[in-house]
Design an enzyme around this catalytic site. Structure first.
Site, PDB file in Angstrom:
ATOM      1  N   CYS A 132       0.737  -1.065  -0.046  1.00 23.05           N
ATOM      2  CA  CYS A 132       0.068   0.021  -0.084  1.00 23.05           C
ATOM      3  C   CYS A 132       0.880   1.340   0.019  1.00 23.05           C
ATOM      4  O   CYS A 132       1.309   1.622   0.982  1.00 23.05           O
ATOM      5  CB  CYS A 132      -0.983   0.076   1.177  1.00 23.05           C
ATOM      6  SG  CYS A 132      -2.205   1.396   1.328  1.00 23.05           S
ATOM      7  N   CYS A 135      -0.420   3.967   2.188  1.00 22.80           N
ATOM      8  CA  CYS A 135      -0.389   4.027   3.565  1.00 22.80           C
ATOM      9  C   CYS A 135       1.238   4.168   4.044  1.00 22.80           C
ATOM     10  O   CYS A 135       1.723   4.651   5.100  1.00 22.80           O
ATOM     11  CB  CYS A 135      -0.654   2.438   3.991  1.00 22.80           C
ATOM     12  SG  CYS A 135      -2.196   1.846   3.395  1.00 22.80           S
ATOM     13  N   ASP A 136       2.213   3.516   3.340  1.00 21.42           N
ATOM     14  CA  ASP A 136       3.575   3.509   3.828  1.00 21.42           C
ATOM     15  C   ASP A 136       4.436   4.289   2.829  1.00 21.42           C
ATOM     16  O   ASP A 136       5.791   4.308   3.402  1.00 21.42           O
ATOM     17  CB  ASP A 136       3.906   2.166   3.600  1.00 21.42           C
ATOM     18  CG  ASP A 136       3.163   0.986   4.510  1.00 21.42           C
ATOM     19  OD1 ASP A 136       2.641   1.771   5.665  1.00 21.42           O
ATOM     20  OD2 ASP A 136       2.918  -0.052   4.144  1.00 21.42           O
TER      21      ASP A 136
END
Length: 314
Positions: A132, A135-136
């Site tokens: 992701c 997300c990261d």
């Protein structure tokens, strides 16, 4: 007999449980063998509103679960093997529990990221390997990143990651990409993106100091090489967890549940879907939680309408 059974305990299912429990609907939540969903594989979440310093994915899910329990939701662990939505009350066959019946059902079983299935991959999830970018990506500011995949999502995530990374290299098994022309052009026009095509990933390489990169085979020469990087993003798609439904719910060609626009309603009255199992586009914790709220409110209205109809006919 349960008023509502919620299948799945990611942010969507747990938000639905909080809302329904507060409405005195006493929902029963079926936890799978990996409670909390994909967020439990994420280390720190920095983009969930209300946590300025970030929060661990597992901690956020634990807090949501406690909140639902506080208002009266009950939890049981098991895996739903099959469902019967042909008549109400609906029947669920749950491994480890047996048959359960409910007047309504909320499906929040999520989607599973597809992995390469190579050595070093699973061991380094959250330690340099991610599925992701949203997300990261932030954690890789000024670093070298590899993006594995050749579809639209791989191109999209590669372009997104150039906001943070010093360099992004796209790795693909074939010499040609599956992505649409417009997405390929967008990626090729980005100076920060380079290409390592016709390479088969063999192993995620990591040592005592952390991730080293990705071992690949050059399909043209047969030689193996190490593509050095600080992060490896696997972007080869997701699989919605809908196999247990046995085709009783309408899905799109990829298996994502189709909901009536602006609602959580499926084609079966009293059966609702929320979270990544019906969201092929955003796949974020916050959008999943929002759709869980929608499912709970839709479910509550459905049950109230059923009660009203029954009292009128009595």
């Amino acid at each position: 007999m349960h008023k509502t059974i919620i299948i799945g305990t990611g942010p969507a299912g747990l938000t639905a449980a909080i809302y329904l429990a507060r409405a005195n609907m006493e929902p029963l939540v079926i936890e799978g063998w990996q409670p909390g969903g994909q967020l439990t594989t994420t280390t720190e979440i920095e983009n969930f509103p209300g946590f300025p310093d970030g929060i661990l994915g597992s901690e956020l899910m634990s807090n949501m679960r406690k909140q639902a329990q506080r208002f009266g939701a009950t939890f049981r662990t098991g895996s739903v093997k099959s469902v019967d939505f042909s008549k109400r009350p609906y029947t669920l066959d749950v491994e480890g529990i047996g048959e359960l019946q409910a007047e309504s059902v909320i499906i929040s079983t999520g989607a599973s990221a597809k992995y390469l299935g190579i050595p070093g991959e699973q061991e380094n999830i959250g330690r340099g390997v991610s599925t992701c970018a949203t997300c990261d990506g932030f954690f890789f500011r000024g670093k070298k990143i590899l993006v594995v995949g050749g579809g639209d999502s791989a191109m999209e995530e590669s372009v997104f990651l150039t906001r943070f990374a010093s360099e992004v290299t796209v790795v693909n098994r074939r010499s040609e990409l599956r992505a649409s022309k417009i997405m390929q052009d967008r990626a090729r026009d980005n100076d920060k993106i380079s290409w390592s095509l016709d390479r088969t990933p063999l192993e995620v390489a990591a040592g005592d100091t952390g991730l080293q990169g990705l071992k690949v085979r050059n399909n043209e020469t047969g030689e193996e090489e190490l593509l050095e990087a600080d992060g490896v993003f696997i972007t080869i798609g997701h699989t919605p967890n809908t196999g247990f439904l046995g085709g009783q719910i309408d899905t799109d060609e990829q298996g994502y549940i189709i909901v009536k626009p602006g609602t959580a309603e499926t084609n079966i009255p009293g059966v609702f879907a929320c979270g990544d199992v019906q969201d092929r586009q955003y796949r974020q914790a916050i959008t999943a939680a929002g759709s869980g709220c929608m499912a709970a409110l839709d479910c509550e209205r459905f049950l109230e309408a059923q009660t009203h109809a029954a009292s009128v006919h009595a």
